[in-house]
Design a protein around this motif. Structure first.
Motif, PDB file in Angstrom:
ATOM      1  N   GLY A   1       0.794  -1.223   0.000  1.00 27.98           N
ATOM      2  CA  GLY A   1       0.000   0.000   0.000  1.00 27.98           C
ATOM      3  C   GLY A   1       0.825   1.269   0.000  1.00 27.98           C
ATOM      4  N   LEU A   2       2.040   1.195  -0.532  1.00 27.60           N
ATOM      5  CA  LEU A   2       2.920   2.357  -0.577  1.00 27.60           C
ATOM      6  C   LEU A   2       2.895   2.993  -1.962  1.00 27.60           C
ATOM      7  CD1 LEU A   2       5.995   0.817   1.275  1.00 27.60           C
ATOM      8  CD2 LEU A   2       4.186   2.240   2.251  1.00 27.60           C
ATOM      9  N   ARG A   3       3.148   4.291  -1.994  1.00 24.61           N
ATOM     10  CA  ARG A   3       3.414   4.979  -3.251  1.00 24.61           C
ATOM     11  C   ARG A   3       4.868   4.707  -3.617  1.00 24.61           C
ATOM     12  NH1 ARG A   3       4.576  11.327  -4.218  1.00 24.61           N
ATOM     13  NH2 ARG A   3       4.359  11.389  -6.490  1.00 24.61           N
ATOM     14  N   VAL A   4       5.098   4.311  -4.883  1.00 26.19           N
ATOM     15  CA  VAL A   4       6.427   3.864  -5.284  1.00 26.19           C
ATOM     16  C   VAL A   4       6.967   4.755  -6.397  1.00 26.19           C
ATOM     17  CG1 VAL A   4       7.815   1.945  -6.115  1.00 26.19           C
ATOM     18  CG2 VAL A   4       5.793   1.491  -4.705  1.00 26.19           C
ATOM     19  N   LEU A   5       8.117   5.377  -6.121  1.00 30.27           N
ATOM     20  CA  LEU A   5       8.885   6.081  -7.132  1.00 30.27           C
ATOM     21  C   LEU A   5      10.058   5.182  -7.517  1.00 30.27           C
ATOM     22  CD1 LEU A   5       9.105   9.595  -5.398  1.00 30.27           C
ATOM     23  CD2 LEU A   5       7.172   8.569  -6.621  1.00 30.27           C
ATOM     24  N   ALA A   6      10.445   5.197  -8.758  1.00 30.20           N
ATOM     25  CA  ALA A   6      11.506   4.304  -9.213  1.00 30.20           C
ATOM     26  C   ALA A   6      12.315   4.974 -10.308  1.00 30.20           C
ATOM     27  CB  ALA A   6      10.906   2.995  -9.724  1.00 30.20           C
ATOM     28  N   ASP A   7      13.554   4.486 -10.485  1.00 31.65           N
ATOM     29  CA  ASP A   7      14.392   4.986 -11.569  1.00 31.65           C
ATOM     30  C   ASP A   7      14.513   3.919 -12.649  1.00 31.65           C
ATOM     31  OD1 ASP A   7      16.102   3.081 -10.509  1.00 31.65           O
ATOM     32  OD2 ASP A   7      17.832   4.412 -10.373  1.00 31.65           O
ATOM     33  N   ALA A   8      14.842   4.361 -13.859  1.00 30.27           N
ATOM     34  CA  ALA A   8      15.028   3.433 -14.971  1.00 30.27           C
ATOM     35  C   ALA A   8      15.719   4.152 -16.112  1.00 30.27           C
ATOM     36  CB  ALA A   8      13.694   2.866 -15.450  1.00 30.27           C
ATOM     37  N   SER A   9      16.389   3.381 -16.959  1.00 28.34           N
ATOM     38  CA  SER A   9      16.884   3.917 -18.218  1.00 28.34           C
ATOM     39  C   SER A   9      15.692   4.110 -19.149  1.00 28.34           C
ATOM     40  CB  SER A   9      17.886   2.949 -18.842  1.00 28.34           C
ATOM     41  OG  SER A   9      17.215   1.768 -19.258  1.00 28.34           O
TER      42      SER A   9
ATOM     43  N   ASP B   1      21.919  12.215 -10.499  1.00 32.60           N
ATOM     44  CA  ASP B   1      21.039  13.275  -9.988  1.00 32.60           C
ATOM     45  C   ASP B   1      19.637  12.746  -9.696  1.00 32.60           C
ATOM     46  OD1 ASP B   1      20.302  12.775 -12.588  1.00 32.60           O
ATOM     47  OD2 ASP B   1      20.155  14.892 -13.176  1.00 32.60           O
ATOM     48  N   VAL B   2      19.518  11.425  -9.528  1.00 36.18           N
ATOM     49  CA  VAL B   2      18.189  10.851  -9.329  1.00 36.18           C
ATOM     50  C   VAL B   2      17.538  11.356  -8.043  1.00 36.18           C
ATOM     51  CG1 VAL B   2      18.919   8.761  -8.092  1.00 36.18           C
ATOM     52  CG2 VAL B   2      16.882   8.696  -9.538  1.00 36.18           C
ATOM     53  N   ALA B   3      18.336  11.723  -7.043  1.00 38.28           N
ATOM     54  CA  ALA B   3      17.756  12.236  -5.797  1.00 38.28           C
ATOM     55  C   ALA B   3      16.932  13.490  -6.061  1.00 38.28           C
ATOM     56  CB  ALA B   3      18.861  12.529  -4.778  1.00 38.28           C
ATOM     57  N   ASP B   4      17.432  14.367  -6.922  1.00 36.45           N
ATOM     58  CA  ASP B   4      16.679  15.583  -7.246  1.00 36.45           C
ATOM     59  C   ASP B   4      15.374  15.236  -7.947  1.00 36.45           C
ATOM     60  OD1 ASP B   4      18.749  17.127  -6.200  1.00 36.45           O
ATOM     61  OD2 ASP B   4      19.741  17.341  -8.147  1.00 36.45           O
ATOM     62  N   ARG B   5      15.412  14.226  -8.790  1.00 40.79           N
ATOM     63  CA  ARG B   5      14.200  13.837  -9.524  1.00 40.79           C
ATOM     64  C   ARG B   5      13.159  13.244  -8.569  1.00 40.79           C
ATOM     65  NH1 ARG B   5      15.878  13.970 -14.923  1.00 40.79           N
ATOM     66  NH2 ARG B   5      18.126  13.676 -15.219  1.00 40.79           N
TER      67      ARG B   5
ATOM     68  N   GLY C   1      11.398   6.521   2.565  1.00 36.62           N
ATOM     69  CA  GLY C   1      12.482   5.547   2.575  1.00 36.62           C
ATOM     70  C   GLY C   1      12.967   5.250   1.175  1.00 36.62           C
ATOM     71  N   VAL C   2      14.204   4.789   1.073  1.00 34.44           N
ATOM     72  CA  VAL C   2      14.800   4.384  -0.203  1.00 34.44           C
ATOM     73  C   VAL C   2      15.251   2.929  -0.104  1.00 34.44           C
ATOM     74  CG1 VAL C   2      16.790   4.664  -1.741  1.00 34.44           C
ATOM     75  CG2 VAL C   2      15.558   6.675  -0.925  1.00 34.44           C
ATOM     76  N   LEU C   3      14.921   2.145  -1.118  1.00 31.13           N
ATOM     77  CA  LEU C   3      15.460   0.801  -1.275  1.00 31.13           C
ATOM     78  C   LEU C   3      16.518   0.905  -2.370  1.00 31.13           C
ATOM     79  CD1 LEU C   3      12.054   0.528  -0.903  1.00 31.13           C
ATOM     80  CD2 LEU C   3      12.819  -1.804  -0.469  1.00 31.13           C
ATOM     81  N   ASP C   4      17.781   0.859  -1.976  1.00 29.94           N
ATOM     82  CA  ASP C   4      18.869   1.283  -2.845  1.00 29.94           C
ATOM     83  C   ASP C   4      19.504   0.111  -3.593  1.00 29.94           C
ATOM     84  OD1 ASP C   4      20.696   2.960  -4.065  1.00 29.94           O
ATOM     85  OD2 ASP C   4      22.035   3.057  -2.334  1.00 29.94           O
ATOM     86  N   GLY C   5      18.763  -0.436  -4.551  1.00 26.16           N
ATOM     87  CA  GLY C   5      19.275  -1.548  -5.323  1.00 26.16           C
ATOM     88  C   GLY C   5      20.451  -1.187  -6.216  1.00 26.16           C
ATOM     89  N   ALA C   6      20.553   0.080  -6.628  1.00 25.06           N
ATOM     90  CA  ALA C   6      21.654   0.523  -7.487  1.00 25.06           C
ATOM     91  C   ALA C   6      22.896   0.900  -6.696  1.00 25.06           C
ATOM     92  CB  ALA C   6      21.201   1.700  -8.344  1.00 25.06           C
ATOM     93  N   MET C   7      22.820   0.830  -5.380  1.00 27.37           N
ATOM     94  CA  MET C   7      23.942   1.152  -4.497  1.00 27.37           C
ATOM     95  C   MET C   7      24.475   2.562  -4.764  1.00 27.37           C
ATOM     96  SD  MET C   7      25.845  -2.565  -4.339  1.00 27.37           S
ATOM     97  CE  MET C   7      25.747  -2.786  -6.111  1.00 27.37           C
ATOM     98  N   LEU C   8      23.541   3.511  -4.867  1.00 22.43           N
ATOM     99  CA  LEU C   8      23.917   4.915  -5.040  1.00 22.43           C
ATOM    100  C   LEU C   8      24.382   5.545  -3.726  1.00 22.43           C
ATOM    101  CD1 LEU C   8      21.064   6.129  -7.417  1.00 22.43           C
ATOM    102  CD2 LEU C   8      23.358   5.371  -8.020  1.00 22.43           C
ATOM    103  N   HIS C   9      23.907   5.001  -2.611  1.00 22.97           N
ATOM    104  CA  HIS C   9      24.359   5.415  -1.277  1.00 22.97           C
ATOM    105  C   HIS C   9      24.207   6.919  -1.068  1.00 22.97           C
ATOM    106  CE1 HIS C   9      26.923   1.479  -1.419  1.00 22.97           C
ATOM    107  NE2 HIS C   9      25.658   1.243  -1.145  1.00 22.97           N
ATOM    108  N   GLU C  10      25.298   7.626  -0.829  1.00 22.58           N
ATOM    109  CA  GLU C  10      25.206   9.044  -0.466  1.00 22.58           C
ATOM    110  C   GLU C  10      24.578   9.890  -1.563  1.00 22.58           C
ATOM    111  OE1 GLU C  10      29.070   8.426  -2.565  1.00 22.58           O
ATOM    112  OE2 GLU C  10      28.040   7.412  -0.897  1.00 22.58           O
ATOM    113  N   ARG C  11      24.597   9.394  -2.811  1.00 22.26           N
ATOM    114  CA  ARG C  11      24.028  10.174  -3.913  1.00 22.26           C
ATOM    115  C   ARG C  11      22.509  10.205  -3.878  1.00 22.26           C
ATOM    116  NH1 ARG C  11      27.072   6.996  -8.497  1.00 22.26           N
ATOM    117  NH2 ARG C  11      27.080   5.469  -6.789  1.00 22.26           N
ATOM    118  N   VAL C  12      21.867   9.221  -3.231  1.00 24.06           N
ATOM    119  CA  VAL C  12      20.411   9.205  -3.178  1.00 24.06           C
ATOM    120  C   VAL C  12      19.871   9.711  -1.843  1.00 24.06           C
ATOM    121  CG1 VAL C  12      20.060   6.839  -2.312  1.00 24.06           C
ATOM    122  CG2 VAL C  12      18.422   7.820  -3.927  1.00 24.06           C
TER     123      VAL C  12
END
Length: 316
Positions: A172-180, A201-205, A216-227
Motif C-alpha cells: 500500500g505504498l506509493r512507489v517512485l523508481a528509476d530506470a533507463s 542526480d536521481v535524488a533531485d528527480r 524511505g529508499v530501497l537502494d538496489g543501485a547502491m547509489l548510497h550518499e548520492r540518493v
C-alpha cells in the motif's frame, strides 16, 4: 554428485565441474535434487574472493549459489515438514557453510529454508524467486513505512528492484523508481507510480515528486550518499552491500543481510504465495547448461540483463 565450484578465487574461468560426495540430510534438514539454480551478483563476489573472509579459513572447493529449485530427494530424521520426496520446491541456500551453495545436483538445507514451488511456473523461473524477493521484503520491513507512505527504489529494473517495487505496492505504498529510457515501460509495468531517469542526480528527480522527500529508499543501485538527499528528515535507506553512511538529518541506514533470514519460513511462504498469485513477476533472462557457469558470470558482469540467468542441472 556434480557441482560447479572453484578451488581458487578469480575470474569466471575458475568455475569448473567438480565431483563431491552426496550430502546426507541430518535432523531438521531436507535434500533437494536441483533442477535449476539462478545466478546472482552475490555469486560473483564469492567467486572473486571479495567475501572470502566468510569462509573462516576453510579450504575449498567452494560452491556458489543461493537460489535453487528442484524436487525433494530425501528428508532427514526427526524433521518436522509437510514436504515429501518428489515434491517440487524452491530453497534459499547459504553457500558459506561446509556444504556449499546451490550450484550442485544435490543440496541439503534446513527444512525452514524450503517451500513448495509456486504452481504454474517452471523450475528456472522458480529459482529466481527467493533470494532477491526476500532481500526486498527485509528491506521494506526494516524501513517500516506505513501504508500510504512513499518509497523510492533505485535499480528498479533489476531483480531486487523489481521485487521491491511490487512488494511495496502490495504493502500500500506509493512507489517512485528509476530506470533507463529502455526500461521505463518495464518498471512502470511492475507497478511503479512514477518512473524517473536513472543517474547521479536521481535524488533531485525523486525529491521533485514529493513535498519534503520520500519516507524511505530501497537502494538496489547502491547509489548510497548520492540518493540520500531524496529522503525526508528522519527517514531511512535500506542498503544491500553494508554501506553505513555518513548521513545526517536523523536519517537511518538499514543494512540488509539476507543470510540472517534464510530460515524465516513464514516470510518465505508468503513470498511463494505472492508469486503464485501473480503479485511477484519471475523474470528469466536465459537458461544455460550448468557447465556454462563461466559464461553466465561473464554475461552478468557485462550488464544489461533483465531477469536472472539460470543454470540447468538436468542436462549433461
Amino acid at each position: 554428485m556434480r557441482a560447479i565450484g572453484l578451488t581458487e578465487f578469480g575470474g569466471p574461468d575458475v568455475l569448473r565441474a567438480i565431483e563431491l560426495p552426496d550430502p546426507v540430510p541430518g535432523s531438521g534438514e531436507v535434500r533437494i535434487r536441483v533442477h535449476a539454480a539462478s545466478v546472482n551478483p552475490t555469486d560473483t563476489l564469492l567467486r572473486s574472493g571479495a567475501t572470502s573472509a566468510r569462509f573462516d579459513g576453510r579450504p575449498g572447493p567452494y560452491v556458489p549459489g543461493m537460489d535453487a529449485a528442484g524436487v525433494v530427494d530425501a528428508i532427514g530424521p526427526d524433521t518436522d515438514t509437510p514436504l515429501r520426496p518428489g515434491d517440487p520446491v524452491v530453497a534459499i541456500v547459504r553457500p558459506y557453510g561446509p556444504r556449499g551453495g546451490a550450484y550442485a545436483e544435490l543440496v541439503v538445507v534446513p527444512a525452514d529454508s524450503v517451500v513448495p514451488m509456486p504452481s504454474g511456473v517452471d523450475f528456472p523461473a522458480a529459482s529466481t524467486l527467493l533470494m532477491n524477493a526476500l532481500t526486498a521484503r527485509l528491506a521494506l520491513d526494516l524501513l517500516a513505512v506505513p501504508a500510504g507512505g512513499t518509497v523510492a527504489v533505485t535499480g528498479a529494473a533489476g531483480a531486487f528492484g523489481g521485487y521491491a517495487v511490487q512488494l511495496a505496492r502490495s504493502d500500500g505504498l506509493r512507489v517512485l523508481a528509476d530506470a533507463s529510457p529502455a526500461d521505463t515501460q518495464l518498471v512502470a509495468g511492475l507497478g511503479a507510480d512514477e518512473v524517473v531517469p536513472r543517474g547521479d542526480d536521481v535524488a533531485d528527480r525523486f525529491r521533485a515528486l514529493t513535498s519534503d522527500g520520500v519516507d524511505g529508499v530501497l537502494d538496489g543501485a547502491m547509489l548510497h550518499e548520492r540518493v540520500v538527499p531524496a529522503i525526508r528528515d528522519r527517514g531511512g535507506i535500506a542498503v544491500i552491500r553494508g554501506w553505513d553512511g555518513p548521513v545526517d538529518r536523523g536519517i537511518r541506514v538499514h543494512p540488509v543481510w539476507v543470510n540472517e533470514a534464510a530460515t524465516d519460513h513464514t516470510r518465505l511462504l508468503r513470498l511463494r504465495d505472492q508469486a503464485e498469485a501473480g503479485e511477484l513477476t519471475l523474470r528469466v533472462a536465459d537458461v544455460l547448461p550448468a557447465d556454462q557457469a563461466p559464461r553466465a558470470h561473464r554475461r552478468l558482469a557485462d550488464g544489461g540483463l533483465r531477469g536472472r540467468l539460470v543454470l540447468d542441472f538436468t542436462a549433461g
